[in-house]
Scaffold this motif. Structure first.
Motif, PDB file in Angstrom:
ATOM      1  N   SER A 574       0.828  -1.212   0.000  1.00  0.00           N
ATOM      2  CA  SER A 574       0.000   0.000   0.000  1.00  0.00           C
ATOM      3  C   SER A 574       0.857   1.254   0.000  1.00  0.00           C
ATOM      4  CB  SER A 574      -0.939   0.000   1.212  1.00  0.00           C
ATOM      5  OG  SER A 574      -0.207   0.024   2.417  1.00  0.00           O
ATOM      6  N   LYS A 575       2.128   1.113   0.374  1.00  0.00           N
ATOM      7  CA  LYS A 575       3.021   2.269   0.427  1.00  0.00           C
ATOM      8  C   LYS A 575       4.032   2.289  -0.721  1.00  0.00           C
ATOM      9  CE  LYS A 575       2.829   2.190   5.489  1.00  0.00           C
ATOM     10  NZ  LYS A 575       3.605   1.963   6.737  1.00  0.00           N
ATOM     11  N   LEU A 576       4.082   1.235  -1.523  1.00  0.00           N
ATOM     12  CA  LEU A 576       5.094   1.124  -2.566  1.00  0.00           C
ATOM     13  C   LEU A 576       4.448   1.194  -3.943  1.00  0.00           C
ATOM     14  CD1 LEU A 576       7.248  -1.817  -1.148  1.00  0.00           C
ATOM     15  CD2 LEU A 576       7.682   0.639  -0.927  1.00  0.00           C
ATOM     16  N   ARG A 577       5.038   1.959  -4.830  1.00  0.00           N
ATOM     17  CA  ARG A 577       4.600   2.008  -6.211  1.00  0.00           C
ATOM     18  C   ARG A 577       5.839   2.052  -7.096  1.00  0.00           C
ATOM     19  NH1 ARG A 577       0.638   0.547  -4.328  1.00  0.00           N
ATOM     20  NH2 ARG A 577      -1.499   1.319  -4.523  1.00  0.00           N
ATOM     21  N   HIS A 578       5.978   1.073  -7.957  1.00  0.00           N
ATOM     22  CA  HIS A 578       7.143   1.018  -8.839  1.00  0.00           C
ATOM     23  C   HIS A 578       6.786   0.167 -10.045  1.00  0.00           C
ATOM     24  CE1 HIS A 578      11.235  -0.036 -10.282  1.00  0.00           C
ATOM     25  NE2 HIS A 578      11.600   1.098  -9.707  1.00  0.00           N
ATOM     26  N   ARG A 579       7.350   0.492 -11.186  1.00  0.00           N
ATOM     27  CA  ARG A 579       7.052  -0.219 -12.422  1.00  0.00           C
ATOM     28  C   ARG A 579       7.340  -1.716 -12.295  1.00  0.00           C
ATOM     29  NH1 ARG A 579       6.768  -0.141 -17.981  1.00  0.00           N
ATOM     30  NH2 ARG A 579       8.252  -1.432 -19.146  1.00  0.00           N
ATOM     31  N   HIS A 580       8.310  -2.074 -11.472  1.00  0.00           N
ATOM     32  CA  HIS A 580       8.722  -3.472 -11.381  1.00  0.00           C
ATOM     33  C   HIS A 580       8.330  -4.128 -10.049  1.00  0.00           C
ATOM     34  CE1 HIS A 580      10.778  -3.441 -15.206  1.00  0.00           C
ATOM     35  NE2 HIS A 580      11.331  -2.287 -14.877  1.00  0.00           N
ATOM     36  N   LEU A 657       4.909 -11.645 -14.736  1.00  0.00           N
ATOM     37  CA  LEU A 657       5.097 -11.046 -16.055  1.00  0.00           C
ATOM     38  C   LEU A 657       3.763 -10.529 -16.578  1.00  0.00           C
ATOM     39  CD1 LEU A 657       7.298 -13.946 -17.485  1.00  0.00           C
ATOM     40  CD2 LEU A 657       8.110 -11.806 -16.460  1.00  0.00           C
ATOM     41  N   ASP A 658       3.719  -9.241 -16.950  1.00  0.00           N
ATOM     42  CA  ASP A 658       2.465  -8.695 -17.465  1.00  0.00           C
ATOM     43  C   ASP A 658       2.325  -8.994 -18.960  1.00  0.00           C
ATOM     44  OD1 ASP A 658       3.997  -6.864 -18.852  1.00  0.00           O
ATOM     45  OD2 ASP A 658       3.420  -5.137 -17.643  1.00  0.00           O
ATOM     46  N   GLU A 659       1.327  -8.419 -19.585  1.00  0.00           N
ATOM     47  CA  GLU A 659       1.059  -8.746 -20.984  1.00  0.00           C
ATOM     48  C   GLU A 659       2.183  -8.298 -21.908  1.00  0.00           C
ATOM     49  OE1 GLU A 659      -0.709  -4.731 -20.061  1.00  0.00           O
ATOM     50  OE2 GLU A 659      -0.599  -6.704 -19.108  1.00  0.00           O
ATOM     51  N   ASN A 660       3.014  -7.355 -21.457  1.00  0.00           N
ATOM     52  CA  ASN A 660       4.144  -6.881 -22.258  1.00  0.00           C
ATOM     53  C   ASN A 660       5.466  -7.509 -21.817  1.00  0.00           C
ATOM     54  OD1 ASN A 660       2.539  -5.050 -23.818  1.00  0.00           O
ATOM     55  ND2 ASN A 660       2.505  -3.679 -22.039  1.00  0.00           N
ATOM     56  N   TRP A 661       5.398  -8.547 -21.001  1.00  0.00           N
ATOM     57  CA  TRP A 661       6.564  -9.267 -20.479  1.00  0.00           C
ATOM     58  C   TRP A 661       7.424  -8.398 -19.550  1.00  0.00           C
ATOM     59  CZ3 TRP A 661       6.446 -14.370 -21.223  1.00  0.00           C
ATOM     60  CH2 TRP A 661       5.667 -14.862 -22.278  1.00  0.00           C
ATOM     61  N   VAL A 662       6.806  -7.399 -18.955  1.00  0.00           N
ATOM     62  CA  VAL A 662       7.505  -6.597 -17.949  1.00  0.00           C
ATOM     63  C   VAL A 662       7.492  -7.365 -16.638  1.00  0.00           C
ATOM     64  CG1 VAL A 662       7.485  -4.450 -16.629  1.00  0.00           C
ATOM     65  CG2 VAL A 662       6.923  -4.434 -19.074  1.00  0.00           C
ATOM     66  N   ALA A 663       8.676  -7.523 -16.027  1.00  0.00           N
ATOM     67  CA  ALA A 663       8.801  -8.295 -14.789  1.00  0.00           C
ATOM     68  C   ALA A 663       8.416  -7.451 -13.589  1.00  0.00           C
ATOM     69  CB  ALA A 663      10.226  -8.795 -14.630  1.00  0.00           C
ATOM     70  N   LYS A 664       7.683  -8.066 -12.663  1.00  0.00           N
ATOM     71  CA  LYS A 664       7.270  -7.390 -11.439  1.00  0.00           C
ATOM     72  C   LYS A 664       7.481  -8.333 -10.258  1.00  0.00           C
ATOM     73  CE  LYS A 664       3.707  -4.736 -13.910  1.00  0.00           C
ATOM     74  NZ  LYS A 664       4.229  -3.368 -13.738  1.00  0.00           N
ATOM     75  N   VAL A 665       8.165  -7.844  -9.244  1.00  0.00           N
ATOM     76  CA  VAL A 665       8.394  -8.631  -8.029  1.00  0.00           C
ATOM     77  C   VAL A 665       7.109  -8.651  -7.214  1.00  0.00           C
ATOM     78  CG1 VAL A 665       9.771  -8.845  -5.917  1.00  0.00           C
ATOM     79  CG2 VAL A 665      10.836  -8.016  -8.030  1.00  0.00           C
TER      80      VAL A 665
END
Length: 855
Positions: A574-580, A657-665
């Motif tokens: 709830s406190k973190l926002r980041h592309r990955h 992995l999202d629809e664009n293959w962007v990795a997210k922890v």
């Protein structure tokens, strides 16, 4: 008995190894054949995760009453520590002792009797109110036994007890589960397996002169079985006897732990005389622990193991020896002490066995009485100075400890007592948790399967004895499992309390969904929407706000499992926002439900694109980009947030992995936050996933950012090799990917284990740097591992080498400096550093390469 776990339970919670047996051995023939039974109590025919067949238990039940006083039941939640649904998710409930198991036996041999218990909630029965005894043909195996208390004290999800029973001949083995007054009993699995006579020789009674103990007429309980100086030996590698042998490190006393060794592969170790593979597999005799090369040092200490046991019982200590280093008599001679009494003066393995590379064993019996320290069994070795051997040293290859029944045909001891650390942690947990909230008592497990993750989170439990200088010991239980029969609910109105801690915590940072919103988005939790199952519960694909796709993680409504992780996940995300980093959209805490709502990750987990899948293999460039994205997410956690955040469970199922293959922890249920950026470590109980866990974290119980680096190093090799981090079907030296990859690096054979789909497509210089970075991440000491920023810079450089090998210029004074292993890096453009890397942590060693063309 205190709370150090029996090794029969230790490895079975950290990994998926189980005992491999068959429910019927033998076919119709003129001669009676030994029968073997493997029963799923309260369940149907089933196969466990090792492919072992289990059969229903109904036809083996025999009731002395007018009706069967038992019932079949299904566990209301699945702990992620369970290695298999079979036999643990079903149980047989006993309301009275009038019903027993009856097994027809045609065998003159002894019998293994193995009992499996999973203390979950069955038919709304509180597992902590279950107390019962188990009696087998007049021998009391367990008395007033509480599986829930035992599991809690030992921080285990389930309990396995192994007994060796006296020969019956032709007749029945009767096993009775007898509930205590106003209580109930239960059992999940029973194994009855004929075993060879491995107790045919009497054991020398320590402290009683020439007296011996004849074990042929005794029932025994297996307490410990250790491969001294070696690694875990799975049951299917135990010559058909299905025993598991465990690492001896957790039971070594003091800091002087000696050295380990392994027999030369050219040396032929072979059985002779009375020692056969029934006594122990050859793998036990191929490794050993000795005191070390310095005789002067060895004279000043004992090589000592310590075990927690029950007082007022006789125990048999079986020591396994094989001298494969020294060839002659009187080269290595030592004394053996058991509970501070001389069990064997002047032990000379060559003189006993008759030569080099010949296995041998010795049995010693000792009685443990009441008194201070009486719940411990000490085994110590010391060089025999009076014999003036050529080297002052001692050797041991294996150790087993068995409890012997007393004169009342009893093997039962008291239920264990939780450690002081566990008790204090439970008190802190209760104090931390607000009343009236579902976020209550933790029974155990971690949140599993975010988004489309279909693999259950696995925890390894490591236990290490910490000693005080005065010689006393304190038991460390790194992983607590709490239990309670009650938990606060949100009320009966379907709305959370106005003072909800979570509501206040997440106010303005993430949404609070009503239960009706969640049900609408999942069509009332329709099973067709399930995309994953984990220890926390099921994960559904759903929609909100008229069509936005989301992943909805719902805890088992009847379970209290994972509530601490539920709160931690909300606190962190709830406190973190980041592309990955995976984005937490909101949560629901209503009518006893615990539900988390995330962005939907269309391509699932990284692991499901690497192996055991029908999906097309990822290209090497894709893999590099995914690793870079995950590294950026971890870098933000370590350096970009207000306080350092240590993820603590980095693995390929937690990289989405999202629809664009962007990795997210993803999956922050185990994460820890440091109070300041300069904090060196967080003292905490060991949690993580087997195969990825930092060995230094295990040894010291001190969590640092470098623990995440170790786990990420395992991920890097997993991506490169496309194989599981643990694979018990491989030869012993290849089981652990981390160990084997490092071994191949040292031997220069890493190319042999690379995924064949990408092997010929990797630029050699790119591979060189990538492998060196991954190997450095696996350094045994955290101080030797790179920072996540250094790892990220090198991965960026690897990608540039892969895409444009001719466009990267290397400064002439550079490559040998980085990591001291020719590792090169690239300077990151300032904007990228400020945005995603954090220039405040930049190491000048890693800014020696310049991309002349850019990307």
């Amino acid at each position: 008995m205190k709370s150090i776990p029996n090794p029969l339970f230790l490895a079975l919670c950290c990994c998926s190894f189980t005992i491999n047996t068959f429910h019927v051995l033998g076919e119709i023939s003129p001669q009676p054949q030994p029968l073997s039974y493997v029963l799923s109590c309260g369940g149907n025919d089933g196969t466990d995760s090792d492919g072992r067949k289990w059969i229903p238990d109904q036809k083996f039940l025999s009731s002395s009453g007018k009706k069967d006083s038992t019932e079949a039941a299904t566990a209301q939640f699945q702990d992620p520590l369970l290695p298999s649904l079979v036999p643990y998710m079903n149980a047989r409930i006993f309301r009275s002792p009038s019903t027993s198991y009856k097994f027809p036996v045609v065998s003159e041999s002894r019998l293994w009797l193995r009992l499996h218990f999973y203390p979950a909630t069955y038919n709304n029965l509180d597992p902590f109110s279950s107390y019962f005894s188990v009696v087998a043909n007049g021998v009391t195996l367990l008395k007033n036994f509480s599986a829930a208390i035992t599991a809690k004290a030992l921080t285990q999800a389930y309990i396995l007890r192994e007994f060796s029973l006296m020969p019956i001949g032709t007749g029945d083995l009767n096993v009775t589960i007898a509930p205590s007054k106003e209580s109930f009993g239960f059992i999940n699995g029973i194994e009855v397996i004929p075993m060879p006579d491995i107790f045919h020789q009497p054991a020398a009674f320590v402290g009683y002169g020439d007296q011996t103990l004849d074990l042929r007429s005794s029932a025994l309980q297996t307490m410990f079985r250790l491969n001294v100086g070696g690694q875990f030996i799975a049951p299917n590698n135990d010559s058909g006897l299905t025993r598991a042998w465990y690492d001896d490190m957790p039971y070594l006393f003091g800091s002087a732990i000696g050295v380990t060794s392994q027999a030369d592969k050219k040396l032929n170790i072979e059985y002779k005389a009375d020692v056969t593979e029934d006594i122990a597999p050859l793998d036990v005799y191929r490794t050993a622990r000795t005191m070390g090369p310095d005789s002067n040092v060895n004279k000043k200490y004992n090589l000592t193991w310590i075990f927690e046991v029950d007082a007022n019982f006789t125990y048999v200590v079986r020591l396994h020896f094989c001298e494969y280093l020294l060839p002659r008599v009187n080269e290595r001679v030592f004394d053996i002490f058991i509970n501070n009494q001389t069990a064997q003066p002047a032990a000379d393995v060559i003189a006993w066995s008759g030569g080099k590379g010949i296995p041998f064993y010795k049995d010693y019996a000792a009685y443990v009485t009441d008194g201070q320290g009486a719940d411990k069994m000490w085994v110590a070795l010391h060089p025999s100075e009076s014999m003036k051997p050529e080297v002052y040293d001692a050797i041991l290859n294996g150790l087993e400890l068995f409890k012997v029944n007393d004169t009342n045909q009893n093997l039962a001891g008291p239920n264990p007592v939780p450690s002081e650390m566990l008790t204090n942690a439970e008190a802190e947990e209760k104090q931390f948790t607000p009343s009236g909230s579902k976020v209550g008592t933790l029974i155990g497990g971690v949140a599993g399967g975010v988004a489309s993750c279909a693999i259950v989170v696995a925890l390894v439990v490591f236990v290490k004895k910490k000693q005080r200088n005065d010689g006393s010991s304190k038991t460390i239980n790194p992983l607590p499992v709490y239990g309670s029969s009650h938990s606060g609910k949100s009320g009966t109105t379907g709305k959370p309390h106005g003072g909800s801690h979570l509501m206040n915590l997440a106010a303005g940072l993430c949404r609070h969904f009503s239960l009706s919103d969640i049900k609408s988005g999942t069509k009332n939790f329709n099973e067709s929407h399930v995309i994953g199952v984990g220890g926390f519960g099921k994960v559904y694909k759903g929609t909100i706000d008229g069509g936005t796709k989301v992943a909805i993680k719902r805890s088992n409504p009847s379970s209290e499992q994972g509530v601490h992780e539920f709160q931690t996940e909300i606190e962190m995300l709830s406190k973190l926002r980041h592309r990955h980093l995976v984005s937490l959209i909101g949560f629901c805490e209503e009518d006893g439900e615990m539900i988390l709502v995330y962005d939907y990750m269309a391509n699932g987990t990284l692991r499901e694109h690497l192996y055991h899948t029908n999906k097309p293999p990822l290209s090497w460039k894709q893999r590099l980009e995914i690793c870079i994205g995950a590294a950026r997410g971890l870098h933000y956690l370590h350096t970009g947030a207000r306080h350092t955040i240590i993820h603590r469970d980095v693995k390929t199922t937690n990289i989405l992995l999202d629809e664009n293959w962007v990795a997210k922890v993803s999956d922050f249920g185990l994460s820890k936050t440091g109070s300041t950026l300069d904090e060196t470590h967080v003292s905490t109980m060991v949690k993580g996933s087997f195969g990825y866990l930092d060995p230094e974290y295990f040894r010291r119980q001190q969590l640092t950012e470098k623990s995440d680096i170790y786990s990420f190093g395992v991920v890097l090799f997993e991506v490169l090799c496309a194989r599981p981090v643990l694979d018990s079907s491989l030869p012993k030296e290849q089981v652990s990917l981390a160990d084997y990859a490092q071994h191949c690096q040292r031997k220069g054979t890493l190319h042999q284990i690379i995924d064949p789909h990408i092997k010929e497509k990797i630029n050699p210089e790119c591979l060189k740097i990538y492998a060196e970075v991954a190997g450095k991440c696996l350094s045994d000491q955290g101080i030797d591992r790179p920072s996540i920023g250094d790892v990220l810079w090198n991965l960026e450089f690897c990608l540039q080498l892969q895409e444009n090998p001719g466009g990267v210029q290397v400064a002439e004074d550079k490559a040998n400096d980085a990591y001291d292993t020719h590792t090169a890096t690239i300077s990151i453009d300032e904007e990228m550093a400020n945005k995603e890397v954090g220039s405040n942590r930049m190491n000048p060693v890693f800014s020696m390469l310049v991309d002349a063309k850019g990307r």
